[in-house]
Structure formats: C-alpha cells, structure tokens
Design an enzyme around this catalytic site. Structure first.
Site, short mmCIF file in Angstrom:
data_model
loop_
_atom_site.label_atom_id
_atom_site.label_comp_id
_atom_site.label_asym_id
_atom_site.label_seq_id
_atom_site.Cartn_x
_atom_site.Cartn_y
_atom_site.Cartn_z
N GLU A 1 -25.85 2.23 -45.62
CA GLU A 1 -24.52 2.13 -45.02
C GLU A 1 -23.68 3.36 -45.32
O GLU A 1 -22.87 3.78 -44.50
CB GLU A 1 -23.80 0.87 -45.50
CG GLU A 1 -24.43 -0.42 -45.04
CD GLU A 1 -24.39 -0.65 -43.55
OE1 GLU A 1 -23.64 0.04 -42.83
OE2 GLU A 1 -25.13 -1.55 -43.08
N CYS B 1 -19.22 3.62 -35.36
CA CYS B 1 -20.63 3.74 -35.72
C CYS B 1 -21.44 4.07 -34.46
O CYS B 1 -20.90 4.05 -33.35
CB CYS B 1 -21.11 2.44 -36.36
SG CYS B 1 -21.39 1.09 -35.21
#
Length: 154
Positions: A15, A31
C-alpha cells in the site's frame, strides 16, 4: 485471530504511504483504479485534498485492518493458520470485503481446495479492467504467504 507483524508488513509494503509531505503527513491522491486514496491505501470517506498525519494514517490503517480481520474470521469456514489468515486479510483489505466474500479464493478455500484458493489469488490482478504489475506482484506474494508452512522462513 489477528494479523501478524508479517501480514501487516505485507499490507504496508504494497500500500505504501504515498504523497508524503515535508512535514511527514500525506495528502489524498487517485489510485490507479481512479479511487481517492490516502495514507496506507485507505479509501472509505476519502476526498481529494484531504491531509492526514503519519500517526492518523497508522491509526486508520489499524482500524481498517480490524474490519478485514473480522471479515475473514466471519467468512472462512475451515481451519486456517496464521499465514493463511494474513494473506486473506491482505486480499480483503485490497479488494474490499464485498469482493472478498464473492471471490473464488474464499469459495475454493471453504470447499477444501487450498491449492485452488492459492491459484485464485492471481485472478485479482486488475484495476479498471487493466492488469497492473503491482497487483500481479502483490497477489503472488499473498499466494506465497498463504501456502507458506508455519515456522518456515522466507
């Protein structure tokens, strides 16, 4: 069961902590799937422009992981070991609890097919219908952890 240090390290490693600012905080970003994200891959309630301290990001990560630990504990109907739990929690954290609940990984595992469950991790390698190299790597790492015997070193 709760996630181990190895499982937490896996999630945080993939992450990341993006858009770190000079003061150590981070700001929300889009993202690769086009979802506003902040901290260590957090998406719930995130808006572009949000800012979070490193401490807030860590606390939010722990809170979100707890939700996925509960999801895995509730949905898995067979006995699993710590490595399997960690890999499944990482998958749920990344794809979301609803997708995890419908996944071939879970269906195969609950059906007694551990090898098939491990193979099914690789099906979750897309964002926006596009295969992403980072997801290919993450799924391979999760599957490897899933299959790793307890007590085996990397």
């Amino acid at each position: 069961m709760i996630i181990s240090d190895e499982g937490l390290k896996l999630i945080k490693g993939f992450e990341g902590f993006h858009t770190r600012q000079p003061d150590g905080s981070c700001v929300a970003y889009l993202c690769p799937a086009g979802v506003p994200t902040i901290g260590h891959g957090l998406t719930e309630g995130v808006r572009l422009g949000m800012r979070m301290t490193a401490e807030e990001a860590e606390a939010a990560l722990r809170k979100e992981i707890a939700k996925h630990e509960a999801t895995v504990s509730r949905l898995v109907t067979v006995e699993i070991n710590q490595n399997e739990f960690d890999a499944l929690t990482s998958l749920s954290y990344n794809i979301g609890a609803a997708a995890f609940e419908k996944s071939s990984v879970l269906k195969r595992l609950n059906g007694g097919n551990r090898a098939g469950a491990a193979e099914a991790f690789s099906m979750w390698n897309k964002a926006g219908k596009k295969v992403l190299p980072g997801l290919v790597s993450r799924r391979a790492r999760e599957a490897s952890l899933f299959l790793k015997p307890i007590g085996a070193s990397e």
